[in-house]
Structure formats: structure tokens, C-alpha cells
Design an enzyme around this catalytic site. Sequence first.
Site, PDB file in Angstrom:
ATOM      1  N   GLY A 151      39.295  69.777  35.528  1.00  0.00           N
ATOM      2  CA  GLY A 151      38.422  69.852  34.350  1.00  0.00           C
ATOM      3  C   GLY A 151      37.092  70.538  34.601  1.00  0.00           C
ATOM      4  O   GLY A 151      36.913  71.280  35.578  1.00  0.00           O
ATOM      5  N   THR A 152      36.158  70.247  33.697  1.00  0.00           N
ATOM      6  CA  THR A 152      34.809  70.818  33.790  1.00  0.00           C
ATOM      7  C   THR A 152      34.193  70.442  35.130  1.00  0.00           C
ATOM      8  O   THR A 152      33.612  71.268  35.835  1.00  0.00           O
ATOM      9  CB  THR A 152      33.926  70.229  32.659  1.00  0.00           C
ATOM     10  OG1 THR A 152      34.540  70.517  31.408  1.00  0.00           O
ATOM     11  CG2 THR A 152      32.516  70.793  32.695  1.00  0.00           C
ATOM     12  N   THR A 210      40.042  65.604  26.455  1.00  0.00           N
ATOM     13  CA  THR A 210      39.803  67.048  26.432  1.00  0.00           C
ATOM     14  C   THR A 210      38.361  67.439  26.725  1.00  0.00           C
ATOM     15  O   THR A 210      38.032  68.626  26.725  1.00  0.00           O
ATOM     16  CB  THR A 210      40.233  67.631  25.068  1.00  0.00           C
ATOM     17  OG1 THR A 210      39.667  66.805  24.026  1.00  0.00           O
ATOM     18  CG2 THR A 210      41.735  67.627  24.920  1.00  0.00           C
ATOM     19  N   SER A 222      34.360  68.258  27.053  1.00  0.00           N
ATOM     20  CA  SER A 222      33.248  68.798  26.263  1.00  0.00           C
ATOM     21  C   SER A 222      32.981  70.252  26.614  1.00  0.00           C
ATOM     22  O   SER A 222      33.521  70.780  27.587  1.00  0.00           O
ATOM     23  CB  SER A 222      31.994  67.978  26.557  1.00  0.00           C
ATOM     24  OG  SER A 222      31.663  68.098  27.926  1.00  0.00           O
ATOM     25  N   ILE A 235      21.294  69.227  33.632  1.00  0.00           N
ATOM     26  CA  ILE A 235      21.976  70.471  34.008  1.00  0.00           C
ATOM     27  C   ILE A 235      20.956  71.605  34.147  1.00  0.00           C
ATOM     28  O   ILE A 235      20.971  72.362  35.126  1.00  0.00           O
ATOM     29  CB  ILE A 235      23.076  70.828  32.979  1.00  0.00           C
ATOM     30  CG1 ILE A 235      24.205  69.796  33.059  1.00  0.00           C
ATOM     31  CG2 ILE A 235      23.623  72.230  33.228  1.00  0.00           C
ATOM     32  CD1 ILE A 235      25.337  70.001  32.061  1.00  0.00           C
ATOM     33  N   GLU A 262      18.885  71.010  37.360  1.00  0.00           N
ATOM     34  CA  GLU A 262      19.629  71.270  38.604  1.00  0.00           C
ATOM     35  C   GLU A 262      19.795  72.779  38.823  1.00  0.00           C
ATOM     36  O   GLU A 262      19.513  73.293  39.900  1.00  0.00           O
ATOM     37  CB  GLU A 262      21.008  70.593  38.557  1.00  0.00           C
ATOM     38  CG  GLU A 262      20.931  69.076  38.724  1.00  0.00           C
ATOM     39  CD  GLU A 262      22.295  68.388  38.810  1.00  0.00           C
ATOM     40  OE1 GLU A 262      22.300  67.166  38.948  1.00  0.00           O
ATOM     41  OE2 GLU A 262      23.346  69.071  38.727  1.00  0.00           O
ATOM     42  N   VAL A 273      12.768  77.126  20.931  1.00  0.00           N
ATOM     43  CA  VAL A 273      13.180  78.536  20.966  1.00  0.00           C
ATOM     44  C   VAL A 273      13.842  78.838  19.632  1.00  0.00           C
ATOM     45  O   VAL A 273      14.749  78.126  19.209  1.00  0.00           O
ATOM     46  CB  VAL A 273      14.184  78.777  22.121  1.00  0.00           C
ATOM     47  CG1 VAL A 273      14.645  80.220  22.136  1.00  0.00           C
ATOM     48  CG2 VAL A 273      13.550  78.392  23.453  1.00  0.00           C
ATOM     49  N   HIS A 276      31.789  60.035  36.277  1.00  0.00           N
ATOM     50  CA  HIS A 276      32.209  58.693  36.723  1.00  0.00           C
ATOM     51  C   HIS A 276      32.437  57.760  35.542  1.00  0.00           C
ATOM     52  O   HIS A 276      33.235  56.836  35.635  1.00  0.00           O
ATOM     53  CB  HIS A 276      31.214  58.111  37.731  1.00  0.00           C
ATOM     54  CG  HIS A 276      29.783  58.327  37.386  1.00  0.00           C
ATOM     55  ND1 HIS A 276      29.155  59.520  37.601  1.00  0.00           N
ATOM     56  CD2 HIS A 276      28.858  57.520  36.826  1.00  0.00           C
ATOM     57  CE1 HIS A 276      27.889  59.419  37.198  1.00  0.00           C
ATOM     58  NE2 HIS A 276      27.696  58.214  36.712  1.00  0.00           N
ATOM     59  N   HIS A 310      17.162  49.079  59.681  1.00  0.00           N
ATOM     60  CA  HIS A 310      15.911  49.782  59.920  1.00  0.00           C
ATOM     61  C   HIS A 310      16.128  50.858  60.969  1.00  0.00           C
ATOM     62  O   HIS A 310      16.785  50.594  61.975  1.00  0.00           O
ATOM     63  CB  HIS A 310      14.840  48.803  60.418  1.00  0.00           C
ATOM     64  CG  HIS A 310      13.561  49.496  60.792  1.00  0.00           C
ATOM     65  ND1 HIS A 310      12.677  49.966  59.842  1.00  0.00           N
ATOM     66  CD2 HIS A 310      13.038  49.842  62.004  1.00  0.00           C
ATOM     67  CE1 HIS A 310      11.657  50.554  60.444  1.00  0.00           C
ATOM     68  NE2 HIS A 310      11.861  50.495  61.759  1.00  0.00           N
TER      69      HIS A 310
END
Length: 463
Positions: free
Chosen positions: A41-42, A140, A142, A181, A184, A234, A319, A442
Site C-alpha cells: 500500500g501507500t 483501499t 487514502s 508529512i 518530514e 495559498v 499502525h 542508566h
Amino acid sequence: MTDSFDVIIIGAGPGGYVCALRAAQLGLKVACVEKRATLGGTCLNIGCIPSKALLQSSENYTAAIHDFADHGVEVGDVRLDLERMMARKGEVVTANVKGVEFLFRKNKVTWLKGAGRIAAAGRVEVDGTPYETKSIVIATGSESMPLPGIDVDEKQVVTSTGGLELDRVPGHLAVIGGGYIGLELGSVWRRLGAEVTVIEFLDRLVPSMDAEIARAFERVLGKQGIKFRLGTKVTAARRGNDGVTLTVEPAKGGEAEEITADVVLLAIGRRAWTDGLGLAEAGVETDERGRVRTDGHYATNVAGIYAIGDVIAGPMLAHKAEEEGIALAEILAGQAGHVNYGAIPGVVYTWPEVASVGRTEDELKAAGVAYSVGKFPFTANARARAMGDTDGFVKILADKATDRVLGAHIIGPDAGTLIAELVTAMEFGASAEDVARTCHAHPSLNEAVKEAALAVEGRAIHI
Ligand SMILES: Cc1cc2nc3c(=O)[nH]c(=O)nc-3n(C[C@H](O)[C@H](O)[C@H](O)COP(=O)(O)OP(=O)(O)OC[C@H]3O[C@@H](n4cnc5c(N)ncnc54)[C@H](O)[C@@H]3O)c2cc1C
């Protein structure tokens, strides 16, 4: 004779493929329809995985330029080989999508290659070939949300798909949208040398994020050279031979001005993808945002048709889609599948990373819940200092009366990994004291989580 299955899943993204694997584990006869040439998928092809490959590579590049010398590591001239960086990203994607293909074979899931369409409850057509099934799962996913007045050509004006494929570093990248998105991919190209301007309609970044963390995030990305135009909309984009001219104006109204960029990344969100599925003909209801409407058990209004992942309501995260896939497979097999929507982490994989789970301060205030706050900065964490990564802090919100953890928000090194401890705590209904009394190794970054939990009652040790 028409092939028949217990369940046919349309879409092999993290929702669909995980649902297929779990249903097969539980003994159902499963097929998964995917029209893309590869599974995953995506997320695996044009989303989570390639973006994280480029984030890692660009992080290595920028560390070699800016940070290695401080550690006493001399590397001489650092040069960018963008072609190799992109090739590596492709290799990472291929390894992952082939992995899903292997898992399908191992679990005897049939991959029906082509575009799926629901002919009726119990009948799916794949490029015209009919199949029978007891249950249908719509998974399906996005697609990028368009913006009126902005034509995407995936070269000069790109969505995240084109933004992961640029063949040179743009001189100036304008990013429309200050969500995860946009930030990133903006980070990737900034690290590789582009001037980056993020234009956001709201007066803050990532609206779902705790406001204090969002302000710290804006400051830290600003230090890395990303410029922000918040509260700005915009209204048009004009493509020319040597770049794109954006017309922008204050979101609240006011004088328009122009911003020119070599490449514009459109990242204002994503919308459910149901084109060609035959939903209307099958009588499957969608909501006002085009998402498939489901009940608490992922059932649509048509008996035998279910939906999961980005195509239904909820956070558009891989997830979340996976958890729904597992829960639904278990429900279809007669078990009691369930997803706890109160404990789904969200991570922005910039550096530092930002991660959160549960409620934000604003949400608690709006709900009239009395809460305590515990905070601890990475400047006071020994491991972060050893790493040279001291930007950020951990913030834990706990119920004032019961001390139960209601939310956790982290900006800092490896925040996306650190948050898992607090997701587990919330899943078990833990109090901040439970986390505070747990022994943490630690020196580790997780000690900042323990200290923030101690700070809920004002008893952090190292500050
Ligand atoms: C750049 C980017 C970065 C991201 N990073 C992260 C991240 O770091 N972490 C995270 O949790 N999420 C991330 N996401 C979001 C994540 O990719 C999605 O939440 C996730 O992929 C949703 O899974 P899904 O199974 O619902 O749908 P998808 O992954 O979109 O899969 C749906 C599949 O269905 C197929 N399909 C659609 N219609 C049909 C049809 N009629 N017939 C056959 N096949 C069809 C599509 O080809 C697609 O392969 C990112 C997204 C993008 C764009």
C-alpha cells in the site's frame, strides 16, 4: 466455476495485508485484491517506509557535515550522491514489499492482482473476473488531498509521492501544509541543502499535537533553517520555466503577496480513496468526508461488507490501520477483536522526533479534567548529553485525583521509540507513579520518561 473465499480484502496496505495474514492464521480462506504492482500500500511504497529511508540518509549526511567534527571524527569533504540515496530508498522499499509477498505465500493468502469492485454483498470483481466471498473488507486507503487552484504535475508541484522522487535538490522548496508529512519531507530537503518555507493556514504546526510541544517543535525546526509562514493561505500557483509562483495571503484576510519556489510540495492532508469501488451501487454509506461509515465492529450498513484503515474515520496512521485489520480478522473468525483508540501513538520522524499518545493539555482543559503535569528536559539526561542530542523534553499528563496517565508528549531524540513505554503504561491503566517506580537502565533516554513521571509529583531527581 467462480472461485470463492471466506473473506476478500480490497487493498493490500498495512490495514488490508495485516487483516489478510491474521485471518489466514485463524484458518479462514483469504484473498487480497491489490491493483498496485507491489503489495504494502501507500505505507510501504510511497509513504512511511521511503520517507523514513530518506530521513535516515539525510540525517546521516547532515551529521557528517555538522556533528562528526564535534565527536572528533574528521571526514574531509562531504558530498551528496542523491542518485545513490534514492537507489537505497528503492532497495529498502523493495525488501519490505517482497517481505509482504513472502508472508502471503507462507500464510496461503491469494493475491488477486488488479482493481477490485464490489458487485454486491458476497461478490467482488477483479478487473471484471467475479469471485464469491462470505465477507468483503474495504481497505483501499487514502490519497493526497487536492487544493483548488493548485495543479499537481509531480515535477514542479508535487504531492508526497513526487516529493520522495526529486532528482535534484531544489534551491527553494515551498511546502503547503505544516502537518507531519510536510515537516518530514521539508526536513529531508532542508538537510540536503534546500531553502525550505512551510506555509500553514493555521497559526501553529500539527494541530493534533500538544500546543506547548508544537511551539518547541517550531523553534527547533527554525534553528535548522526551516522558515514558517503560519496563518497564511495559498490561493494560486503559477508554473513557469524556472519555478512556481505561489500567491499567498493572510488566512484571516489581507493583502496578497507572491512566493517563488523551484518546487512546491502540496501536503495539506489525505482523503479516503474509494474511486471505482462501486460503493454507491452496492449501497455502502459514506460520511460527509467521503469515508466509509462503519460501526464499532468495522461493519458498514450493508451486511457482510466491512472497512478498516485510512478509508474510515480516525487517525490516518499505518499502525491504526494494522490494529483494525487484526481486530476485524478476529471478529470475522468469531473472536472478540478490539482496538483501544485512547492509546494510539503518533510520531513525527524529524530530528528531534515528536511523539504523543492520549490527551493533550488543551483537550483536558476543554473536557474539564483536573490534571497534573510532569516535565523533564533532555539537557538533564546523561545519555542525551553523551549523544549530543539535548533538544526537547518529556511531558506527562496525569489525572489530578487518581494519578492515572492521561497523555504523554515527547519532543527529543528517539521520541518515537520512547513513547512506546507510555503507550504500554496507558494500555495497562498505569499511574504516573507506576512509571516513576519502574527501574530504568542508566544511562538511557528512557530515564527522561521516568524523571517526567517523578516530576508529576514534583520529585524529579536530576533537575
Ligand atoms: C509520505 C507519507 C508518509 C507517511 N508516514 C507514516 C508514518 O511514518 N507512520 C504512519 O503510521 N503512517 C504514515 N503514513 C500514513 C500511512 O501510509 C497510512 O496511514 C497507511 O498506509 C494506511 O493504510 P491502509 O491499509 O488503510 O491504506 P493504504 O496503505 O493506502 O493501502 C491501500 C491500498 O489499496 C489499494 N487499492 C485502492 N483501491 C483499490 C481497488 N479498487 N482495487 C485494488 N486495490 C485498491 C491501493 O493501491 C493501496 O495499495 C504516511 C503517509 C504518507 C503519504
